[in-house]
Design an enzyme around this catalytic site. Sequence first.
Site, PDB file in Angstrom:
ATOM      1  N   LYS A  51      18.819 -19.966 -50.193  1.00 58.74           N
ATOM      2  CA  LYS A  51      19.991 -20.160 -49.372  1.00 58.74           C
ATOM      3  C   LYS A  51      19.717 -21.094 -48.208  1.00 58.74           C
ATOM      4  O   LYS A  51      20.619 -21.682 -47.618  1.00 58.74           O
ATOM      5  CB  LYS A  51      20.450 -18.811 -48.783  1.00 58.74           C
ATOM      6  CG  LYS A  51      20.845 -17.779 -49.752  1.00 58.74           C
ATOM      7  CD  LYS A  51      21.189 -16.472 -48.966  1.00 58.74           C
ATOM      8  CE  LYS A  51      21.295 -15.311 -49.877  1.00 58.74           C
ATOM      9  NZ  LYS A  51      21.382 -14.041 -49.118  1.00 58.74           N
ATOM     10  N   GLU A 107      15.573 -29.485 -48.974  1.00 59.50           N
ATOM     11  CA  GLU A 107      14.947 -28.182 -48.729  1.00 59.50           C
ATOM     12  C   GLU A 107      14.998 -27.872 -47.241  1.00 59.50           C
ATOM     13  O   GLU A 107      15.016 -28.782 -46.407  1.00 59.50           O
ATOM     14  CB  GLU A 107      13.488 -28.225 -49.262  1.00 59.50           C
ATOM     15  CG  GLU A 107      12.635 -27.010 -48.977  1.00 59.50           C
ATOM     16  CD  GLU A 107      13.149 -25.715 -49.618  1.00 59.50           C
ATOM     17  OE1 GLU A 107      14.353 -25.436 -49.538  1.00 59.50           O
ATOM     18  OE2 GLU A 107      12.322 -24.972 -50.158  1.00 59.50           O
ATOM     19  N   ASP A 108      15.037 -26.601 -46.911  1.00 60.69           N
ATOM     20  CA  ASP A 108      15.095 -26.239 -45.485  1.00 60.69           C
ATOM     21  C   ASP A 108      13.723 -26.374 -44.820  1.00 60.69           C
ATOM     22  O   ASP A 108      13.597 -27.002 -43.777  1.00 60.69           O
ATOM     23  CB  ASP A 108      15.660 -24.820 -45.291  1.00 60.69           C
ATOM     24  CG  ASP A 108      14.910 -23.749 -46.071  1.00 60.69           C
ATOM     25  OD1 ASP A 108      14.093 -24.085 -46.950  1.00 60.69           O
ATOM     26  OD2 ASP A 108      15.152 -22.557 -45.805  1.00 60.69           O
ATOM     27  N   ASP A 111       6.597 -24.440 -46.291  1.00 55.33           N
ATOM     28  CA  ASP A 111       5.639 -23.587 -45.587  1.00 55.33           C
ATOM     29  C   ASP A 111       4.334 -23.596 -46.403  1.00 55.33           C
ATOM     30  O   ASP A 111       3.532 -24.510 -46.269  1.00 55.33           O
ATOM     31  CB  ASP A 111       6.286 -22.203 -45.465  1.00 55.33           C
ATOM     32  CG  ASP A 111       5.480 -21.211 -44.655  1.00 55.33           C
ATOM     33  OD1 ASP A 111       4.921 -21.601 -43.622  1.00 55.33           O
ATOM     34  OD2 ASP A 111       5.414 -20.034 -45.053  1.00 55.33           O
ATOM     35  N   PHE A 160       7.565 -19.054 -36.498  1.00 56.81           N
ATOM     36  CA  PHE A 160       8.671 -18.736 -37.398  1.00 56.81           C
ATOM     37  C   PHE A 160       9.967 -19.255 -36.790  1.00 56.81           C
ATOM     38  O   PHE A 160      10.303 -18.943 -35.654  1.00 56.81           O
ATOM     39  CB  PHE A 160       8.761 -17.230 -37.667  1.00 56.81           C
ATOM     40  CG  PHE A 160       9.491 -16.941 -38.937  1.00 56.81           C
ATOM     41  CD1 PHE A 160       8.856 -17.089 -40.160  1.00 56.81           C
ATOM     42  CD2 PHE A 160      10.832 -16.579 -38.916  1.00 56.81           C
ATOM     43  CE1 PHE A 160       9.549 -16.866 -41.350  1.00 56.81           C
ATOM     44  CE2 PHE A 160      11.522 -16.351 -40.104  1.00 56.81           C
ATOM     45  CZ  PHE A 160      10.876 -16.492 -41.322  1.00 56.81           C
ATOM     46  N   ASP A 167      16.751 -18.235 -41.997  1.00 60.10           N
ATOM     47  CA  ASP A 167      16.972 -16.859 -41.562  1.00 60.10           C
ATOM     48  C   ASP A 167      15.700 -16.126 -41.201  1.00 60.10           C
ATOM     49  O   ASP A 167      14.592 -16.553 -41.518  1.00 60.10           O
ATOM     50  CB  ASP A 167      17.639 -16.071 -42.696  1.00 60.10           C
ATOM     51  CG  ASP A 167      16.643 -15.749 -43.813  1.00 60.10           C
ATOM     52  OD1 ASP A 167      15.950 -16.678 -44.275  1.00 60.10           O
ATOM     53  OD2 ASP A 167      16.545 -14.570 -44.212  1.00 60.10           O
ATOM     54  N   ARG A 173      21.249 -17.478 -39.710  1.00 55.26           N
ATOM     55  CA  ARG A 173      21.515 -18.690 -40.504  1.00 55.26           C
ATOM     56  C   ARG A 173      22.609 -19.545 -39.866  1.00 55.26           C
ATOM     57  O   ARG A 173      22.619 -20.763 -39.999  1.00 55.26           O
ATOM     58  CB  ARG A 173      21.951 -18.325 -41.929  1.00 55.26           C
ATOM     59  CG  ARG A 173      20.845 -17.736 -42.796  1.00 55.26           C
ATOM     60  CD  ARG A 173      21.266 -17.761 -44.261  1.00 55.26           C
ATOM     61  NE  ARG A 173      20.476 -16.869 -45.092  1.00 55.26           N
ATOM     62  CZ  ARG A 173      19.297 -17.179 -45.636  1.00 55.26           C
ATOM     63  NH1 ARG A 173      18.760 -18.348 -45.410  1.00 55.26           N
ATOM     64  NH2 ARG A 173      18.653 -16.305 -46.388  1.00 55.26           N
TER      65      ARG A 173
HETATM   66  P1  IMP Z   1       6.993 -21.796 -49.184  1.00 56.70           P
HETATM   67  O1  IMP Z   1       7.143 -21.500 -50.632  1.00 56.70           O
HETATM   68  O2  IMP Z   1       5.937 -20.951 -48.546  1.00 56.70           O
HETATM   69  O3  IMP Z   1       6.806 -23.259 -48.873  1.00 56.70           O
HETATM   70  O4  IMP Z   1       8.275 -21.265 -48.471  1.00 56.70           O
HETATM   71  C1  IMP Z   1       9.441 -21.885 -48.483  1.00 56.70           C
HETATM   72  C2  IMP Z   1      10.549 -20.936 -48.093  1.00 56.70           C
HETATM   73  O5  IMP Z   1      10.105 -19.899 -47.202  1.00 56.70           O
HETATM   74  C3  IMP Z   1      11.573 -21.705 -47.313  1.00 56.70           C
HETATM   75  O6  IMP Z   1      12.483 -22.349 -48.156  1.00 56.70           O
HETATM   76  C4  IMP Z   1      12.173 -20.643 -46.436  1.00 56.70           C
HETATM   77  O7  IMP Z   1      13.209 -19.985 -47.117  1.00 56.70           O
HETATM   78  C5  IMP Z   1      11.039 -19.673 -46.162  1.00 56.70           C
HETATM   79  N1  IMP Z   1      10.385 -19.935 -44.854  1.00 56.70           N
HETATM   80  C6  IMP Z   1       9.156 -20.439 -44.626  1.00 56.70           C
HETATM   81  N2  IMP Z   1       8.895 -20.547 -43.310  1.00 56.70           N
HETATM   82  C7  IMP Z   1      10.016 -20.141 -42.686  1.00 56.70           C
HETATM   83  C8  IMP Z   1      10.396 -20.035 -41.291  1.00 56.70           C
HETATM   84  O8  IMP Z   1       9.661 -20.362 -40.341  1.00 56.70           O
HETATM   85  N3  IMP Z   1      11.645 -19.558 -41.068  1.00 56.70           N
HETATM   86  C9  IMP Z   1      12.509 -19.194 -42.054  1.00 56.70           C
HETATM   87  N4  IMP Z   1      12.208 -19.276 -43.348  1.00 56.70           N
HETATM   88  C10 IMP Z   1      10.966 -19.738 -43.664  1.00 56.70           C
HETATM   89 MG    MG Z   2      14.302 -22.736 -48.868  1.00 59.04          MG
END
Ligand code: IMP
Ligand code: MG
Length: 183
Positions: A51, A107-108, A111, A160, A167, A173
């Site tokens: 989302k 992508e948002d 991480d 974070f 979120d 959000r």
């Molecule tokens: P990844 O797979 O660890 O790269 O995570 C990606 C997803 O984790 C993102 O699309 C977010 O939904 C969530 N995420 C990672 N870091 C944060 C943060 O600081 N705030 C909110 N959501 C996060």
């Molecule tokens: Mg995401």
Amino acid sequence: MITETINNYGYSGIKRELFSRDKIKERIAMAGAKISLDYAGKPLLLLSVLKGSFIFLADLCRAVEIPCEIGFMAASSYYDGTVSSGNVKITLDLDRDISGYHVVIAEDIIDTGRTLANICELLRKRNPLSLSVYTLLDKPCRREVDFSADVSLFTVPDIFVVGYGLDCGEKFRNLPFIAEADL
Ligand code: IMP
Ligand code: MG
């Protein structure tokens, strides 16, 4: 001023504003201009990974000045709160064949990199004309797999962040700017 803005929205649980709505708008305009140049005359599909990127995609697509189509996928790796499970599950898939499209993923945040590494691997097998990733936020210091976006609008340290689609336990959000959560 920042405290005032946050109080106006009635939010508690936020430490500080990181990126204002004006700053976000400015960077998205630049990203939209680049997409418009790079994909002019080409079949383009802008893909949101739900989302978290729904607001980013909504603003990015309006900054794109060439014809494009919109698609949605959803993946879940954070079950609740702030801890990654390490597993990525595709919970909603595309409803079309992407082999005739240049696909740009919006992508948002990246991480650990696991979500997009998985999604890109899956999409490449479907033979898009090209695949690129625009991320609103990047946390390179948290990377666990070798993955980088083609375009990253903002880099953040190991904190974070919430707002503008992102979120914490499904809250924040709708915050119109990006803030550091007060965990
Ligand atoms: P990844 O797979 O660890 O790269 O995570 C990606 C997803 O984790 C993102 O699309 C977010 O939904 C969530 N995420 C990672 N870091 C944060 C943060 O600081 N705030 C909110 N959501 C996060
Ligand atoms: Mg995401």
